[in-house]
Design a protein around this motif. Structure first.
Motif, mmCIF file in Angstrom:
data_model
loop_
_atom_site.group_PDB
_atom_site.id
_atom_site.type_symbol
_atom_site.label_atom_id
_atom_site.label_comp_id
_atom_site.label_asym_id
_atom_site.label_seq_id
_atom_site.Cartn_x
_atom_site.Cartn_y
_atom_site.Cartn_z
ATOM 1 N N ALA A 100 0.850 -1.189 0.000
ATOM 2 C CA ALA A 100 0.000 0.000 0.000
ATOM 3 C C ALA A 100 0.884 1.236 0.000
ATOM 4 C CB ALA A 100 -0.930 0.002 1.208
ATOM 5 N N LEU A 101 1.382 1.606 -1.168
ATOM 6 C CA LEU A 101 2.172 2.831 -1.329
ATOM 7 C C LEU A 101 1.264 3.912 -1.907
ATOM 8 C CD1 LEU A 101 5.505 1.514 -2.922
ATOM 9 C CD2 LEU A 101 4.942 1.759 -0.499
ATOM 10 N N ARG A 102 1.325 5.102 -1.333
ATOM 11 C CA ARG A 102 0.479 6.181 -1.838
ATOM 12 C C ARG A 102 1.278 7.465 -1.915
ATOM 13 N NH1 ARG A 102 -3.396 6.874 -5.379
ATOM 14 N NH2 ARG A 102 -4.320 8.934 -5.147
ATOM 15 N N GLY A 103 1.426 7.964 -3.122
ATOM 16 C CA GLY A 103 2.090 9.246 -3.312
ATOM 17 C C GLY A 103 3.542 9.252 -2.892
ATOM 18 N N VAL A 104 4.277 8.183 -3.177
ATOM 19 C CA VAL A 104 5.677 8.066 -2.771
ATOM 20 C C VAL A 104 6.559 8.828 -3.762
ATOM 21 C CG1 VAL A 104 7.581 6.469 -2.364
ATOM 22 C CG2 VAL A 104 5.249 5.838 -1.688
ATOM 23 N N PRO A 105 7.466 9.677 -3.291
ATOM 24 C CA PRO A 105 8.349 10.408 -4.209
ATOM 25 C C PRO A 105 9.183 9.473 -5.071
ATOM 26 C CG PRO A 105 8.455 11.329 -1.998
ATOM 27 C CD PRO A 105 7.684 10.051 -1.885
ATOM 28 N N VAL A 106 9.492 9.930 -6.281
ATOM 29 C CA VAL A 106 10.237 9.122 -7.249
ATOM 30 C C VAL A 106 11.566 9.808 -7.547
ATOM 31 C CG1 VAL A 106 10.246 8.136 -9.576
ATOM 32 C CG2 VAL A 106 8.120 8.214 -8.250
ATOM 33 N N VAL A 107 12.638 9.022 -7.591
ATOM 34 C CA VAL A 107 13.960 9.539 -7.922
ATOM 35 C C VAL A 107 14.544 8.712 -9.060
ATOM 36 C CG1 VAL A 107 14.349 10.347 -5.577
ATOM 37 C CG2 VAL A 107 15.143 8.078 -6.229
ATOM 38 N N PHE A 108 15.432 9.313 -9.814
ATOM 39 C CA PHE A 108 16.139 8.620 -10.888
ATOM 40 C C PHE A 108 17.585 8.431 -10.464
ATOM 41 C CE2 PHE A 108 18.634 9.047 -14.969
ATOM 42 C CZ PHE A 108 18.397 7.745 -15.388
ATOM 43 N N ALA A 109 18.022 7.168 -10.386
ATOM 44 C CA ALA A 109 19.375 6.871 -9.920
ATOM 45 C C ALA A 109 20.201 6.181 -10.994
ATOM 46 C CB ALA A 109 19.329 6.012 -8.649
#
Length: 523
Positions: A100-109
């Motif tokens: 249940a993930l909601r609105g989790v920030p996204v990063v590019f690595a």
């Protein structure tokens, strides 16, 4: 002498619909284990498993998505839904409850790599705790001139398993790998089918730290849209990630959500083991291995077939193992003992081999070699035979000598960029220090040459690999698997009768682990 009709019959049986795709902990496993026990006994082997039996129990954590998957990206407050299996393919092995993930920030690595010895750190200066990390498949040199990672030959850093482990160490909430067919070395259908099947792992006390809450892949087209909506060019970001000094970044205004129910259980699968005792040095061991598992029943193809029979991958190798066992048991006993292991859960991450290496039934210090087999080709005989990856091990030269003695040649892996060295069971033995090799088919067809071999391999990976199309056909040309089995038989005999110990070459990452047990092998 290797009998091609016996090979074909073993493949026909193991890859039949009656075996239901040979998934661990299913009725298909029960039938497979029973067949292998019967055939090992008929060949003249002794039980090589636990408590005087034919098997070694391999306890696995089983995780399966239960019901629909909801997944989406939101960019600047605008949400777009992702279709699981089409745009994205998700899974989890984390021991927590439902995802249940909601609105989790996204990063590019970038490529998700931290390699201090190469002065490379894609995570430098970026805290990814509680975030979802988007990374590229393979490693930075695949599409650029050779630099730090050795060119197109995939390293361990390029494997999806490494990328998950590295992100989990850093406390990420998830990893999404951008799929591209060439650097992944397989099409999206392979990703989709693999993620749709139940996932397995060995039992780990630190599973909550070892595994990400959610992990998976996204299509390149999905990534392109994501980056474009975030005001970036995916191609430009990829080019940056291939250069030294790349620095990861947050995708501003981008968030990821995923929700699905998870069914968890603990199951027991089995390695199946038969022993041919040595005549002179029975305490020394040569392992002959191959994995018996496939993916069971998956998503129906266009023709409605859902059984992933695993004929080439890997009923062909199990058939060879049974035939090598029969021929060797019928002849003069080798000096060293030969342990034949049909391994489980290779398709779930080399888990049967990993379990054996952690709980060996014969000492690894006096195990001379692990000779693994994978995926013989039914597309006609070849002049050559090959091995997977660049192993830096004397067994490669021993294989070349065995091939020459059979009137054939040895070709190093022609597709080092596919990272096959890290995708076969011998890798688990190598990590434990045992000199190990996976032998596979050559490419130079007697009719068709290298061009024909490449075309046949490309067709297999595009249309049958990990798909229902990997089924046995009575029209198969068994001359190739028969000749390949004969070479491996000669290799096994040579190692089993030799007084020398196979060795890792200088520069091998596995040499130190082997040297640590050198005293056990002094004579």
């Amino acid at each position: 002498m290797v009998d091609s009709s016996r090979l074909a019959e073993h493949i026909r049986v193991l890859a039949s619909d009656a075996f239901e795709g040979r998934a661990p902990a299913t009725a298909g496993e029960e039938k497979t284990v029973a067949y292998l026990r019967e055939q090992f006994a008929a060949a003249g082997l002794q039980p090589g498993g636990e408590n005087g039996g034919w098997t070694q129990a391999v306890t696995l954590e089983r995780t399966e998505i239960a019901g629909p998957v909801a997944a989406s990206f939101s960019v600047g407050g605008r949400e777009w839904t992702l279709a699981n299996g089409d745009d994205i393919a998700l899974e989890t092995l984390h021991p927590q409850g439902d995802v249940a993930l909601r609105g989790v920030p996204v990063v590019f690595a970038g490529y998700g790599i931290t390699a201090p010895e190469l002065d490379w750190d894609d995570y430098a200066g970026l805290d990814v705790r509680g975030k979802v990390v988007v990374v590229l498949v393979n490693d930075p040199d695949f599409e650029t001139a050779p630099e730090r990672f050795g060119g197109r030959a995939m390293t361990w850093y390029g494997r999806w398993a490494y990328k998950y482990i590295e992100a989990a160490k850093r406390g990420a909430a998830g990893v999404l790998i951008v799929h591209e067919t060439a650097p992944a070395a397989y099409p999206w259908a392979t990703v989709r089918n693999g993620r749709a099947a139940p996932q397995f792992d060995i039992v780990r006390a630190d599973a909550a730290d070892w595994h990400l809450p959610v992990r998976g892949w996204i299509q390149r087209a999905t990534a392109e849209r994501l980056f474009a909506d975030a005001g970036l060019s995916f191609d430009a970001a990829k080019r940056e990630a291939q250069q030294p000094g790349f620095r990861a970044r947050a995708l501003e205004g981008v968030a990821f959500s995923a929700a699905f129910a998870v069914a968890r259980s603990r199951i027991t699968s089995h390695n199946v083991l038969g022993l041919l005792p040595g005549a002179a040095r029975a305490d020394e061991t040569v392992i002959v291995s191959g994995h018996w598992d496939s993916f069971g029943i998956g998503t129906p193809d266009a023709g409605g077939d859902a059984i992933i029979n695993g004929a080439v991958d890997n009923a062909t190798a199990i058939a060879s193992m049974l035939e090598i066992a029969r021929v060797m048991a019928a002849g003069a006993r080798p000096a060293r003992s030969v342990l034949f292991i049909a391994l489980t859960a290779e398709e779930s991450g080399l888990l049967g081999a990993t379990h054996y290496a952690a709980h060996p039934l014969r000492p690894l210090a006096t195990t001379a070699a692990a000779i693994n087999m994978e995926m013989w080709s039914p597309d006609g005989p070849t002049r050559d035979i090959s091995s997977w990856g660049q192993g830096k091990v004397s067994l490669e030269r021993a294989l070349e000598a065995a091939a020459r003695a059979e009137g054939r040649t040895y070709s190093p892996d022609p597709e080092l960029e596919a990272g096959f060295f890290y995708r076969a069971d011998h890798f688990a033995f190598a990590q434990a220090g045992v000199p190990a090799i996976t032998v596979g088919p050559g490419m130079d067809q007697l009719k068709g040459g290298v061009e024909g071999g490449r075309a046949a391999r490309a067709d297999y990976f595009a249309r049958r690999y990990h798909q229902p199309g990997d089924a046995f056909d009575g029209s198969w040309d068994m001359r190739g698997p028969t000749a390949d089995t004969a070479v491996v038989l000669r290799l096994v005999r040579g190692v089993a009768d030799s007084e020398a110990w196979p060795e890792w070459d200088a520069g091998s990452e596995f040499r130190a682990a082997r040297e640590a047990s050198a005293a056990s092998r002094r004579r």
